[in-house]
Scaffold this motif. Structure first.
Motif, PDB file in Angstrom:
ATOM      1  N   SER A 129       0.818  -1.210   0.000  1.00 13.62           N
ATOM      2  CA  SER A 129       0.000   0.000   0.000  1.00 13.62           C
ATOM      3  C   SER A 129       0.855   1.266   0.000  1.00 13.62           C
ATOM      4  O   SER A 129       1.916   1.319   0.605  1.00 13.62           O
ATOM      5  N   ASN A 130       0.347   2.300  -0.673  1.00 16.98           N
ATOM      6  CA  ASN A 130       1.032   3.595  -0.698  1.00 16.98           C
ATOM      7  C   ASN A 130       0.525   4.536   0.390  1.00 16.98           C
ATOM      8  O   ASN A 130       0.904   5.699   0.407  1.00 16.98           O
ATOM      9  N   ILE A 131      -0.342   4.053   1.251  1.00 19.87           N
ATOM     10  CA  ILE A 131      -0.897   4.896   2.308  1.00 19.87           C
ATOM     11  C   ILE A 131       0.196   5.198   3.330  1.00 19.87           C
ATOM     12  O   ILE A 131       0.848   4.298   3.851  1.00 19.87           O
ATOM     13  N   GLU A 132       0.389   6.491   3.575  1.00 21.03           N
ATOM     14  CA  GLU A 132       1.413   6.902   4.526  1.00 21.03           C
ATOM     15  C   GLU A 132       0.911   6.718   5.949  1.00 21.03           C
ATOM     16  O   GLU A 132      -0.200   7.114   6.296  1.00 21.03           O
ATOM     17  N   LYS A 133       1.739   6.105   6.776  1.00 20.69           N
ATOM     18  CA  LYS A 133       1.380   5.870   8.167  1.00 20.69           C
ATOM     19  C   LYS A 133       2.080   6.873   9.060  1.00 20.69           C
ATOM     20  O   LYS A 133       3.190   7.305   8.779  1.00 20.69           O
ATOM     21  N   THR A 134       1.410   7.222  10.114  1.00 18.05           N
ATOM     22  CA  THR A 134       1.926   8.197  11.068  1.00 18.05           C
ATOM     23  C   THR A 134       2.157   7.521  12.413  1.00 18.05           C
ATOM     24  O   THR A 134       1.346   6.699  12.844  1.00 18.05           O
ATOM     25  N   ARG A 135       3.241   7.894  13.068  1.00 18.93           N
ATOM     26  CA  ARG A 135       3.514   7.417  14.434  1.00 18.93           C
ATOM     27  C   ARG A 135       3.010   8.475  15.408  1.00 18.93           C
ATOM     28  O   ARG A 135       3.339   9.647  15.279  1.00 18.93           O
ATOM     29  N   THR A 136       2.236   8.025  16.377  1.00 21.77           N
ATOM     30  CA  THR A 136       1.734   8.921  17.407  1.00 21.77           C
ATOM     31  C   THR A 136       2.046   8.312  18.765  1.00 21.77           C
ATOM     32  O   THR A 136       1.704   7.154  19.016  1.00 21.77           O
ATOM     33  N   THR A 137       2.700   9.062  19.627  1.00 24.46           N
ATOM     34  CA  THR A 137       2.978   8.596  20.975  1.00 24.46           C
ATOM     35  C   THR A 137       1.853   9.074  21.886  1.00 24.46           C
ATOM     36  O   THR A 137       1.505  10.251  21.888  1.00 24.46           O
TER      37      THR A 137
END
Length: 86
Positions: A2-10
């Motif tokens: 997938s080309n969906i960009e993932k975000t890291r959230t703390t």
């Protein structure tokens, strides 16, 4: 892949930090985490002898119960609207 960009959230839930990886906006993930934290603290204050694992399971059970009730309510409302249209 997938080309969906993932975000890291703390996020902080019940005194523990977690890194959430997903496609949702960070403010959404933080909001969800704050609701989980609030519910865990609410249940924990009423049951101070619960260990964190049992507290987490009870929180999950409560959340799924709320979800099912809202889903059923939505389905009833959709059925009523459909009847009104027919």
């Amino acid at each position: 892949m997938s080309n969906i960009e993932k975000t890291r959230t703390t996020v902080d839930i019940y005194g523990q930090q977690y890194i959430i990886l997903g496609t949702e906006a960070q403010n959404h993930v933080q909001h969800v985490a704050s609701l989980v934290d609030k519910k865990m603290r609410e249940i924990g204050s009423r049951n101070p002898l619960l260990d964190v694992n049992k507290l987490a399971v009870l929180t999950a059970v409560n959340a799924v119960n709320d979800y099912i009730k809202m889903k059923e309510q939505l389905e009833r409302m959709q059925a009523e609207l459909k009847k009104e249209k027919d």
